[in-house]
Design an enzyme around this catalytic site. Structure first.
Site, PDB file in Angstrom:
ATOM      1  N   CYS A 110       0.838  -1.205   0.000  1.00 60.34           N
ATOM      2  CA  CYS A 110       0.000   0.000   0.000  1.00 60.34           C
ATOM      3  C   CYS A 110       0.870   1.252   0.000  1.00 60.34           C
ATOM      4  CB  CYS A 110      -0.958   0.007   1.190  1.00 60.34           C
ATOM      5  SG  CYS A 110      -0.189   0.311   2.796  1.00 60.34           S
ATOM      6  N   ASP A 167       2.886   1.964   3.220  1.00 61.16           N
ATOM      7  CA  ASP A 167       4.087   1.133   3.332  1.00 61.16           C
ATOM      8  C   ASP A 167       5.292   1.821   2.703  1.00 61.16           C
ATOM      9  OD1 ASP A 167       2.801  -0.937   4.637  1.00 61.16           O
ATOM     10  OD2 ASP A 167       2.435  -2.101   2.809  1.00 61.16           O
ATOM     11  N   CYS A 198      -4.586  -2.442   3.635  1.00 58.51           N
ATOM     12  CA  CYS A 198      -3.741  -2.045   2.504  1.00 58.51           C
ATOM     13  C   CYS A 198      -4.526  -1.830   1.215  1.00 58.51           C
ATOM     14  CB  CYS A 198      -2.654  -3.089   2.270  1.00 58.51           C
ATOM     15  SG  CYS A 198      -1.469  -3.218   3.635  1.00 58.51           S
TER      16      CYS A 198
END
Length: 361
Positions: free
Chosen positions: A95, A98, A158
């Site tokens: 995602c 991240d 995510c």
């Protein structure tokens, strides 16, 4: 939900110390661009296979190849919408958030490229452990959803955290999808750094001031009257070496994984090992750990810290490194002073405008 409120809600999602340590170790192995075996993880963390298996079983999102090796856990070898390039290696992330968190956990700079979830327009930025740069388009935004208690973080979280070409486009897209929060990419970066802090060293008090003994972090006086200092190796003559890795981490307010990572990087050295092979540390290691963490949180990179500690331990000109660090800190203070001056001017200008409006009323 504002970024501040979002951060306040996030700690309610339970993450064991074991899962946090495994996450960082796994990220750093995946960043090498190849599958990671459970045996490799067990060796890095010094855990039995059963402990590795138990922690991995806590999440349903982890990706495996046909041989049972891990190929994705936040950072992945499988293609996604979020390209994450480090040291010439093309990786991917689950995602948008991240990509903003992982450079700090990996201690390196990443070139991130993705696409707007609404329009498909390209989005790109450079993310370092301490800031983001080269953001294109300039008004990139990120969507967030409230964290949930689940073992499938990819599906519940995510899959909803995307990049957008602009805040306006993101807000229009989110208006048709209840429960989403839209924030600017720089705000999202700050959210990511706070989540990293909570992940790695939740016990560290904010703005704590620590005093250091120069001998304990790697210096000894050459002569009582000379005023000179010379580099010396981290002393190992403490007889009892009272600290295990866990106790050293606890007393320094960091995670055990940070201790292990610093040992691998050469930032720390154990005083001795037990008969069973476990590392033990002394008071000098505790001083060194606190010193290094304070420099890291002040913005000094891990590569610089590694070179500094190598010099402190007798492998180079430590005085030169320390002078360079002082110059860097002085430059940061100067930049902060300038920024503070701008903020003061803005406050004064807004206050003057408010006073004029009140007078007209």
């Amino acid at each position: 939900m504002s970024p501040t409120t979002y951060i306040e809600h996030f700690p309610s999602i339970s993450r064991s110390q074991d899962s946090a340590e495994l996450l960082v170790a796994l990220l750093r192995e995946l960043a090498k661009g190849r599958p990671v075996s459970r045996t490799t993880l067990a060796g890095i963390l010094n855990w039995p296979d059963e402990r590795i298996a138990a922690v991995l079983a806590q999440t349903a999102s982890t990706e495996y190849d046909d041989d049972g090796n891990i190929i994705g856990h936040g950072l992945t070898l499988c293609e996604t919408a979020h390209c994450f390039e480090i040291d010439g290696r093309l990786l991917y992330a689950w995602c948008a958030l991240d990509t903003l968190m992982f450079p700090a956990l990996l201690g390196c700079t990443a070139r991130v490229s993705s696409r707007c979830a609404a329009t498909g327009a390209p989005v790109s930025l450079t993310v370092s452990p301490v800031d983001i740069q080269a953001v294109e388009p300039a008004d990139v935004a990120v969507s967030l959803v409230p964290p949930q208690e689940t073992n499938d973080v990819r599906q519940s979280f995510c899959c909803h955290v995307h990049f957008f070409a602009s805040t306006h486009v993101a807000q229009d897209w989110a208006s048709k999808r209840p429960g989403l929060t839209i924030i600017g990419v720089r705000e999202a970066f700050c959210v990511g750094q706070e989540l990293n802090r909570q992940l790695l060293h939740p016990a560290t008090p904010g703005n704590a001031m620590i005093a250091y003994n120069p001998v304990d972090i790697g210096f000894a006086a050459r002569g009582s009257n000379s005023g000179e200092r010379m580099p010396c190796r981290l002393r190992r003559e403490v007889s009892d070496a009272p600290y295990t890795a866990s106790r050293l981490a606890h007393d320094a307010g960091v995670s055990v994984h940070i201790v292990r990572d610093y040992v691998l990087r050469g930032l720390l050295r154990p005083a001795r090992r037990t008969q069973s092979g476990h590392r033990l540390y002394d008071d000098h290691a505790l001083e060194r750990l606190r010193f290094v963490r304070t420099l890291f949180e002040a913005g000094v990179g891990l590569d610089e810290l590694t070179r500094l500690c190598h010099a402190l331990d007798g492998g180079g000109d430590a005085i030169e490194f320390l002078l360079c660090l002082r110059a860097q800190l002085a430059a940061r203070r100067a930049a902060l002073d300038v920024l503070d001056g701008h903020l003061e001017q803005m406050i004064s200008a807004i206050g003057a405008d408010t006073a004029k409006e009140s007078a007209r009323a």
